[in-house]
Design an enzyme around this catalytic site. Structure first.
Site, PDB file in Angstrom:
ATOM      1  N   GLU A 158      -5.958  -7.484   5.468  1.00 58.31           N
ATOM      2  CA  GLU A 158      -5.546  -8.346   4.348  1.00 58.31           C
ATOM      3  C   GLU A 158      -5.601  -9.816   4.726  1.00 58.31           C
ATOM      4  OE1 GLU A 158      -1.696  -7.231   6.536  1.00 58.31           O
ATOM      5  OE2 GLU A 158      -3.681  -6.381   6.156  1.00 58.31           O
TER       6      GLU A 158
ATOM      7  N   ASN B 153       0.822  -1.211   0.000  1.00 60.33           N
ATOM      8  CA  ASN B 153       0.000   0.000   0.000  1.00 60.33           C
ATOM      9  C   ASN B 153       0.854   1.257   0.000  1.00 60.33           C
ATOM     10  OD1 ASN B 153      -2.676  -0.994  -0.075  1.00 60.33           O
ATOM     11  ND2 ASN B 153      -2.594  -1.530   2.086  1.00 60.33           N
TER      12      ASN B 153
END
Length: 304
Positions: free
Chosen positions: A218, A182
């Site tokens: 995640e 990210n």
């Protein structure tokens, strides 16, 4: 996510002519299942999970009221809509069935048009209810089951495994170095990557009873009922390889140049001594070991 399936109607009546008439009436529009007594009704309801049951009240081995009571007592079949069909036409008979949880009551001799109209109405309600349930149980980003849905199914499958003395396998998947992903590519790219991994995980769950869910961030969880440690670990190894084969570049990863995942899993045959959370903790501990061993691998704890 899936194509619309033909809805299933179970016709339960001890009279062969009634079964045939109702079956022929419904077959052009629905998948029809037939049962000739109470015991067969319960067995087929549990095995096929029909959307609706047309249930005769007066059957010799077990009347419709007892069948309905048992359906409602089983979490697997408690949600199935039931329409009573009976020659008993007193208001108190109808009221009794409705109080027990029946959705409707049709008296014999039945009118084909009325039966079709009521069946269509109740199946529409079933479709709408399931649509709302699906929205409440689906993770908006990945379209997998959400944590709430996983918790519900996990509890049901744990009890089933305990009752049947069958193995239950659970895996926890964590995308390697996802924070770095990210940071390097941005959160929109991270969302796309997570959706890609979720699609692969969903595809790995090949049986209707298998479940892939987003547990948080995640992290995904994979539930595989009636699956031993060796088979479950094999499926997860295939899933791990499939994530790598997505070929999603991850230049910031200390593990590999492509996006990868670590998976930890465990298998138990509940015998009454274990608690449900222990299976999850064992899988989570296996995931920790997979990360400690270098990530991008599967570590499994088998049944003792």
């Amino acid at each position: 996510m899936n194509a619309v399936e033909t809805q299933k109607v179970l016709v339960a009546d001890d009279d062969a002519i009634n079964r045939e008439v109702l079956g022929d009436l419904l077959k052009p529009e629905y998948t029809v299942l037939l049962a000739r007594n109470g015991a067969q009704t319960l067995e087929r309801a549990a095995r096929h999970l029909p959307d609706l049951i047309l249930l005769d009240v007066m059957m010799p081995d077990m009347d419709g009221y007892e069948v309905l009571r048992r359906l409602r007592a089983d979490p697997q079949t408690a949600h199935i809509s039931v329409i009573f069909i009976s020659g008993l036409d007193r208001p108190e008979d109808e009221a009794s069935g409705l109080k027990m949880g029946a959705s409707d009551y049709i008296t014999k001799p039945f009118n084909a048009t009325v039966v079709m109209a009521r069946v269509a109405l109740h199946l529409q309600v079933v479709r709408q209810r399931r649509m709302l349930e699906r929205l409440a149980n689906i993770d908006g980003l990945t379209e997998l089951a959400n944590r709430r849905r996983f918790d519900e199914i996990f509890a049901i499958e744990w009890q089933r495994a305990r009752r049947n003395h069958t193995p239950l396998s659970l895996a926890v998947l964590d995308i390697d170095a996802f924070k770095q992903y990210n940071d390097r590519y941005g959160h929109p790219a991270g969302d796309r990557a997570l959706r890609s991994v979720a699609r692969v995980a969903y595809g790995a769950m090949r049986r209707p009873t298998d479940l892939a869910a987003r547990y948080g961030g995640e992290e995904l969880v994979l539930l595989m009922p009636d699956t031993d440690a060796a088979n479950a670990a094999t499926v997860m190894e295939e899933l791990r390889a499939a994530v790598v084969n997505l070929q999603i570049a991850h230049e910031a990863s200390p593990v590999a140049p492509m996006l990868s995942a670590s998976i930890g899993g465990a298998t138990l045959v509940p015998d009454g001594a274990e608690l449900q959370y222990e299976l999850f903790e064992a899988a989570d501990a296996a995931l920790y070991r997979a990360k400690q061993a270098g990530r991008n691998r599967v570590v499994w704890r088998g049944a003792d």
